[in-house]
Design a protein around this motif. Structure first.
Motif: not given
Length: 526
Positions: A290, A8, A24-25, A277, A292
């Motif tokens: 959603r 990651r 993504l944040a 995404q 990450h």
């Protein structure tokens, strides 16, 4: 195989600081477009709803006046836009019961996900969006019943595999006319490849998808189909991805074994993050789904009163790599290894625990690749596909043993992927003809993948001859319509005779019945 923290961190270092990382944040640095005006319809991709619960649903749209613009921006400027929404008890919006506004940001492809609450259980509603002076189409949705509600019936449909160059989405034209409580999409919503086909429906972009812009354009193209838009607007959906939303036959961090430049796991994680995404941007999913980076929580239980619990599972993110190099194999010992997993330990236990605790009559699992044993070879030699549950023998046996040992009744698996329809009994030991059924699987065909198909083919004849637990087979295109009552569950296989030209009629090829309290198929009418 679970991705490790260093993987990651490696992904985040590669993604560092760009639009993808910001999106993504949950951050947006964009200016606001205060007075939007459009030359083309910003709601070209339609509207959708999903994830129904007793008090609400998710409402979705994505602003895209030019849905296949090469940069993936959908013809939108790099500014945030306020999008108003309304929910009403009537299609003319005379009685609006909920309303508000959400920001559509460029970081999330100008998509909108509204989690509406405060609605009444088991009720029809209508919804729409507005941006500037532009109104969206009207969508119909429905909330779920209270968890203790005693329902007389539940009506749902299951679909999968809609390859745009292979055929027209005629199945959706008919599905949109059904009176459904919910639609399950079981994977392969888009295809990532460069295929152009012979129908004038070639893929955009013409090359295989790798970047976020690529995936956004591909969704823009698929969602431009009027029949797909109509099906989304007709009922709430529950969705889960399979492989082609990312890349064919990917497994956890492992890309398909081919010559493409995404074989480095770190590079594949970038691709997976972009694909996830774009998937989120184009689906009516809750914030809990959603992504990450390259991780996305898609497995969840969705109850429908005391009649059914739908458990959507994820058979891609947590699985081991396909055994024996993938493909169809004879005498593959690796597929029998006890530690191999399809769902991952956490999801596997979550599924069994959730079904055991549920008081619902029917336990319905939304699944991507078929669970039943499928011997592909005539005669005493057996050949199995390694991408399906046949390649994860011990994982399947653990799950079906868990269903039996925990006393889970009325276990029904709905599956896509195979571009054909099969109804089969599920057994702990498929090679023992006396082994009792512990559940039933309904494998549904594709919307368009595989082109027209036919009622029967050579593989179908082999499957029925070599796999006595299979009770029905068809290889045409279409969808499954499932009706559950406290006493029985009926699956109607709705098929169209062709998809390479538009306008095909639909008919019910067969109806397959399961009786409550009696595992396995009761009877088939065809």
């Amino acid at each position: 195989m679970i991705a490790q923290p260093h993987d990651r961190r490696r992904f985040l270092a590669l993604a560092g600081g760009g639009t993808l990382a910001l999106a993504l944040a949950g951050a947006s640095t964009s200016a606001v477009w205060a007075t939007p005006r459009f030359r083309e319809d910003p709601f070209s991709l339609g509207v959708a709803s999903g994830e129904p619960d007793p008090h609400g649903v998710v409402l979705w749209t994505r602003l895209a006046p030019d849905p296949v613009a090469a940069d993936g921006a959908g013809g939108m400027p790099g500014k945030a836009v306020s999008v108003a929404w309304q929910v009403a008890e009537d299609p003319r919006f005379r009685h609006v019961v909920r309303a508000g506004a959400e920001q559509a940001t460029p970081e999330l492809g100008h998509s909108v996900h509204v989690e509406v609450g405060g609605l009444r259980p088991d009720r029809e509603y209508w919804y729409r969006f507005r941006v500037g002076s532009e109104l969206s189409p009207v969508g119909r949705t429905r909330t779920a019943p209270r968890q203790d509600a005693r329902l007389t019936s539940l009506s749902l449909a299951a679909v999968s595999c809609q390859n745009y160059p292979d055929g027209h989405f005629t199945a959706y034209q008919h599905l949109a006319q059904e009176d459904l409580d919910v639609v399950l999409h079981l994977g392969d919503y888009i295809y990532e490849g460069a295929a152009q086909g012979r129908l004038g429906r070639g893929h955009l972009p013409a090359a295989e998808t790798f970047s976020l812009a690529d995936y956004r354009v591909r969704y823009g193209q698929y969602k431009s189909d009027p029949h797909l838009r109509a099906a989304h607007a007709a009922a709430p959906w529950l969705v889960v991805l399979d492989d082609h939303e990312v890349e064919n036959n990917w497994a956890n961090e492992i890309s398909q074994a081919d010559s493409e430049p995404d074989q480095d796991p770190a590079v594949f994680l970038q691709r997976r993050a972009a694909a996830f995404q774009a998937y989120y941007e184009n689906m009516p999913l809750r914030l809990t789904s959603r992504p990450h980076g390259p991780d996305m929580r898609l497995y969840r239980h969705v109850p429908f009163g005391g009649l059914a619990q739908i458990s959507m599972v994820d058979t891609r993110q947590y699985r081991d790599d396909q055994a024996c190099g993938d493909g169809r194999r004879i005498d593959c010992v690796e597929r029998l290894e006890l530690e191999r997993t399809m769902l991952g330990q956490e999801q596997e236990q979550w599924l069994l625990r959730g079904m055991q605790r549920s008081a619902a009559t029917w336990q319905i699992m939304g699944n991507q690749v078929f669970m039943m044993q499928a011997d592909h070879e005539a005669g005493p030699v057996q050949a199995f596909g390694m991408d399906t549950w046949d390649g994860y023998y011990a994982a399947r046996r653990r799950l079906l043993s868990g269903v039996r040992d925990r006393g889970v009744e009325n276990f029904v698996v709905l599956t896509g992927d195979a571009h054909r329809s099969v109804a089969a009994d599920l057994k702990v030991d498929f090679d023992d003809t006396t082994s009792p059924a512990v559940g039933t699987e309904f494998l549904g065909t594709s919307v368009s993948s595989g082109a027209d198909g036919r009622d029967m083919d050579d593989l179908g004849r082999t499957w029925l001859a070599e796999n006595p637990h299979m009770r029905f087979h068809n290889a045409q295109r279409g969808y499954m319509r499932i009706t559950a009552t406290p006493r029985e569950l009926r699956t109607d296989y709705r098929v169209v005779p062709y998809v390479t030209t538009p306008g095909a009629p639909v008919h019910t090829r067969a109806s397959v019945f399961v009786e409550a309290g009696r595992p396995g198929i009761a009877h088939v009418t065809a």
